[in-house]
Enzyme design. Sequence first.
Site, PDB file in Angstrom:
ATOM      1  N   LYS A 171       0.834  -1.206   0.000  1.00 59.81           N
ATOM      2  CA  LYS A 171       0.000   0.000   0.000  1.00 59.81           C
ATOM      3  C   LYS A 171       0.869   1.257   0.000  1.00 59.81           C
ATOM      4  O   LYS A 171       0.352   2.364   0.153  1.00 59.81           O
ATOM      5  CB  LYS A 171      -0.966  -0.028   1.179  1.00 59.81           C
ATOM      6  CG  LYS A 171      -2.030  -1.115   0.966  1.00 59.81           C
ATOM      7  CD  LYS A 171      -3.190  -1.042   1.903  1.00 59.81           C
ATOM      8  CE  LYS A 171      -4.258  -2.031   1.454  1.00 59.81           C
ATOM      9  NZ  LYS A 171      -5.249  -2.316   2.464  1.00 59.81           N
ATOM     10  N   GLY A 180     -15.085 -17.053   0.378  1.00 61.64           N
ATOM     11  CA  GLY A 180     -15.439 -18.470   0.335  1.00 61.64           C
ATOM     12  C   GLY A 180     -14.209 -19.309   0.577  1.00 61.64           C
ATOM     13  O   GLY A 180     -13.086 -18.783   0.645  1.00 61.64           O
ATOM     14  N   HIS A 181     -14.426 -20.606   0.733  1.00 61.63           N
ATOM     15  CA  HIS A 181     -13.307 -21.528   0.912  1.00 61.63           C
ATOM     16  C   HIS A 181     -13.589 -22.820   0.168  1.00 61.63           C
ATOM     17  O   HIS A 181     -14.709 -23.040  -0.326  1.00 61.63           O
ATOM     18  CB  HIS A 181     -13.035 -21.765   2.394  1.00 61.63           C
ATOM     19  CG  HIS A 181     -12.466 -20.552   3.068  1.00 61.63           C
ATOM     20  ND1 HIS A 181     -11.203 -20.096   2.811  1.00 61.63           N
ATOM     21  CD2 HIS A 181     -13.014 -19.671   3.932  1.00 61.63           C
ATOM     22  CE1 HIS A 181     -10.977 -18.992   3.498  1.00 61.63           C
ATOM     23  NE2 HIS A 181     -12.072 -18.712   4.196  1.00 61.63           N
ATOM     24  N   ASP A 229      -8.982 -26.626  -3.201  1.00 57.83           N
ATOM     25  CA  ASP A 229      -7.784 -25.775  -3.162  1.00 57.83           C
ATOM     26  C   ASP A 229      -6.634 -26.383  -3.966  1.00 57.83           C
ATOM     27  O   ASP A 229      -5.954 -25.679  -4.713  1.00 57.83           O
ATOM     28  CB  ASP A 229      -7.305 -25.602  -1.711  1.00 57.83           C
ATOM     29  CG  ASP A 229      -8.147 -24.600  -0.956  1.00 57.83           C
ATOM     30  OD1 ASP A 229      -9.070 -24.038  -1.558  1.00 57.83           O
ATOM     31  OD2 ASP A 229      -7.887 -24.394   0.237  1.00 57.83           O
TER      32      ASP A 229
HETATM   33  C1  LIG Z   1      -9.044 -23.188   3.132  1.00 62.00           C
HETATM   34  C2  LIG Z   1      -9.213 -22.520   1.802  1.00 62.00           C
HETATM   35  O1  LIG Z   1     -10.143 -22.816   1.123  1.00 62.00           O
HETATM   36  S1  LIG Z   1      -8.073 -21.353   1.262  1.00 62.00           S
HETATM   37  C3  LIG Z   1      -8.736 -20.646  -0.228  1.00 62.00           C
HETATM   38  C4  LIG Z   1      -9.436 -19.390   0.059  1.00 62.00           C
HETATM   39  N1  LIG Z   1      -9.919 -18.707  -1.113  1.00 62.00           N
HETATM   40  C5  LIG Z   1      -9.094 -18.114  -2.006  1.00 62.00           C
HETATM   41  O2  LIG Z   1      -7.890 -18.093  -1.907  1.00 62.00           O
HETATM   42  C6  LIG Z   1      -9.798 -17.432  -3.155  1.00 62.00           C
HETATM   43  C7  LIG Z   1      -9.268 -16.050  -3.502  1.00 62.00           C
HETATM   44  N2  LIG Z   1      -9.124 -15.198  -2.340  1.00 62.00           N
HETATM   45  C8  LIG Z   1     -10.180 -14.587  -1.747  1.00 62.00           C
HETATM   46  O3  LIG Z   1     -11.336 -14.695  -2.153  1.00 62.00           O
HETATM   47  C9  LIG Z   1      -9.869 -13.734  -0.535  1.00 62.00           C
HETATM   48  O4  LIG Z   1      -8.503 -13.423  -0.541  1.00 62.00           O
HETATM   49  C10 LIG Z   1     -10.229 -14.445   0.795  1.00 62.00           C
HETATM   50  C11 LIG Z   1     -11.742 -14.665   0.871  1.00 62.00           C
HETATM   51  C12 LIG Z   1      -9.509 -15.775   0.942  1.00 62.00           C
HETATM   52  C13 LIG Z   1      -9.766 -13.564   1.974  1.00 62.00           C
HETATM   53  O5  LIG Z   1     -10.418 -12.303   1.896  1.00 62.00           O
HETATM   54  P1  LIG Z   1      -9.795 -11.025   2.603  1.00 62.00           P
HETATM   55  O6  LIG Z   1      -9.099 -11.405   3.856  1.00 62.00           O
HETATM   56  O7  LIG Z   1     -10.880 -10.012   2.703  1.00 62.00           O
HETATM   57  O8  LIG Z   1      -8.609 -10.571   1.606  1.00 62.00           O
HETATM   58  P2  LIG Z   1      -8.663  -9.889   0.163  1.00 62.00           P
HETATM   59  O9  LIG Z   1      -8.054 -10.820  -0.827  1.00 62.00           O
HETATM   60  O10 LIG Z   1     -10.031  -9.371  -0.179  1.00 62.00           O
HETATM   61  O11 LIG Z   1      -7.721  -8.627   0.354  1.00 62.00           O
HETATM   62  C14 LIG Z   1      -6.421  -8.725   0.851  1.00 62.00           C
HETATM   63  C15 LIG Z   1      -6.027  -7.375   1.425  1.00 62.00           C
HETATM   64  O12 LIG Z   1      -4.689  -7.488   1.879  1.00 62.00           O
HETATM   65  C16 LIG Z   1      -3.920  -6.428   1.289  1.00 62.00           C
HETATM   66  N3  LIG Z   1      -2.543  -6.891   1.133  1.00 62.00           N
HETATM   67  C17 LIG Z   1      -2.101  -8.082   0.665  1.00 62.00           C
HETATM   68  N4  LIG Z   1      -0.768  -8.124   0.682  1.00 62.00           N
HETATM   69  C18 LIG Z   1      -0.353  -6.936   1.179  1.00 62.00           C
HETATM   70  C19 LIG Z   1       0.928  -6.361   1.445  1.00 62.00           C
HETATM   71  N5  LIG Z   1       2.057  -7.030   1.233  1.00 62.00           N
HETATM   72  N6  LIG Z   1       0.965  -5.106   1.933  1.00 62.00           N
HETATM   73  C20 LIG Z   1      -0.160  -4.406   2.182  1.00 62.00           C
HETATM   74  N7  LIG Z   1      -1.408  -4.907   1.956  1.00 62.00           N
HETATM   75  C21 LIG Z   1      -1.482  -6.158   1.460  1.00 62.00           C
HETATM   76  C22 LIG Z   1      -4.614  -6.158  -0.008  1.00 62.00           C
HETATM   77  O13 LIG Z   1      -4.288  -4.906  -0.538  1.00 62.00           O
HETATM   78  C23 LIG Z   1      -6.072  -6.263   0.413  1.00 62.00           C
HETATM   79  O14 LIG Z   1      -6.427  -5.076   1.060  1.00 62.00           O
HETATM   80  P3  LIG Z   1      -7.836  -4.311   0.735  1.00 62.00           P
HETATM   81  O15 LIG Z   1      -8.919  -5.218   1.228  1.00 62.00           O
HETATM   82  O16 LIG Z   1      -7.720  -3.032   1.528  1.00 62.00           O
HETATM   83  O17 LIG Z   1      -7.903  -4.121  -0.743  1.00 62.00           O
END
Ligand SMILES: CC(=O)SCCNC(=O)CCNC(=O)[C@H](O)C(C)(C)COP(=O)(O)OP(=O)(O)OC[C@H]1O[C@@H](n2cnc3c(N)ncnc32)[C@H](O)[C@@H]1OP(=O)(O)O
Length: 381
Positions: free
Chosen positions: A68, A131-132, A162
């Site tokens: 960020k 979701g997961h 996954d």
């Molecule tokens: C057990 C399992 O099933 S694991 C599989 C889970 N599902 C997936 O991986 C599918 C794709 N991912 C997603 O849908 C989502 O990432 C989820 C549902 C897993 C998690 O959702 P969230 O925790 O809300 O994370 P999301 O991906 O929306 O956002 C990540 C945030 O971290 C921030 N971030 C990530 N890396 C960095 C970094 N290095 N520095 C600063 N910020 C960072 C992003 O900018 C984002 O911030 P924002 O919300 O202000 O834009």
Amino acid sequence: MTKTGPLAGLKILEIAGIGPAPFCGMLLADLGADVVVIERVSPNSENIDLGSGAIVNRGKRVIALDLKSPEGVAHVLDLVQRGDVLIEGMRPGVMERLGLGPEVCLARNPRLVFGRMTGWGQQGPLAQAAGHDINYIALSGALWYAGHPGEPPMAPPSLVGDIGGGALYLAIGVLAAAMHARDTGNGQVVDAAIVDGSAHMMNLLLSLKAAGQVASIRGCSILDGPHWYSTYRCADGNFISVGSLEPKFYALLCKKLGLAGDSSFDDGYDRDAWPELKQRFSEIFAMRTREEWRTLLEGSDACFAPVLDPDEAARHPHMAARGVYREIDNILQAMPAPRFSGSSLPIPGPIPLHHEDPSTIRRGWSKPDRCGITARTDCCE
Ligand SMILES: CC(=O)SCCNC(=O)CCNC(=O)[C@H](O)C(C)(C)COP(=O)(O)OP(=O)(O)OC[C@H]1O[C@@H](n2cnc3c(N)ncnc32)[C@H](O)[C@@H]1OP(=O)(O)O
């Protein structure tokens, strides 16, 4: 760290996340790719939080950047320019909001493969929802088949979605796109969605369904109904599996169980008889321990295997002979797969303990040549 393996020279940036994207990065690192993970900056520690990421980080290098901040974004874009592949597993739109979306990255490096891992996909009505694994495979139809009649479905934790429908499809997608980029100089976005991958994995079941061998009622199909394709509890509380799909293997199983003269077992494909014969098998397998069944059935064409936990699996003579598991730094790990005839048994890289300095990575990743892959020198005049 000098890497060897079929993917040596492939430079991959991985934005740290959970589940499938880091697993994909491990798979590629196991095969020799140079994978650099970008983690969040943690105010308290210069060390890497080993937590659940320990094994999936093996063989990778890790840097911490605040994405960020303009400086963090500039570092990433610099590495994007030098790298071959970027993989990320955040919610659709997150990378764009950071100023690191595909448009920006491909403008910086037109050969870049931008691999995106999500559950629902980049587009579609559910794309923005959290979701997961369990939700994604529920929606794709893959979870429906996993379970006993009248009971809630149960999937192996996170393996079907996954890993199978997610990480492996992302790996195949980015490697296919990297080959394309080598040939054409054009990168592209790979949208790997677990709903797509786990549905695609269903095609074998769907062809059995089309052939009438898989029914829409649980417990009535050749892979979830018969007494000869199931797991059973043994006298010691452990479990075994049988999967004698072909009539000749089923006949051998019956013979070894002492059932050769019992005509009720003759037709293994009589669906109406399955519930009763399953009950008979349950009673038979409950009479001896798992080890006793191993002695009788293992290694034969009866299609048998004991159900083992991972520690037991590591010690099983077949798995030990192939070196499938190894304990490294007190952590049980499965060794890289698959195997390549041109290399000896691959040894995974170490689990990183400390963050690297981004400028070290930058120096090691020279700018791409005209082929986009710096390690490949034979194709440029
Ligand atoms: C057990 C399992 O099933 S694991 C599989 C889970 N599902 C997936 O991986 C599918 C794709 N991912 C997603 O849908 C989502 O990432 C989820 C549902 C897993 C998690 O959702 P969230 O925790 O809300 O994370 P999301 O991906 O929306 O956002 C990540 C945030 O971290 C921030 N971030 C990530 N890396 C960095 C970094 N290095 N520095 C600063 N910020 C960072 C992003 O900018 C984002 O911030 P924002 O919300 O202000 O834009």
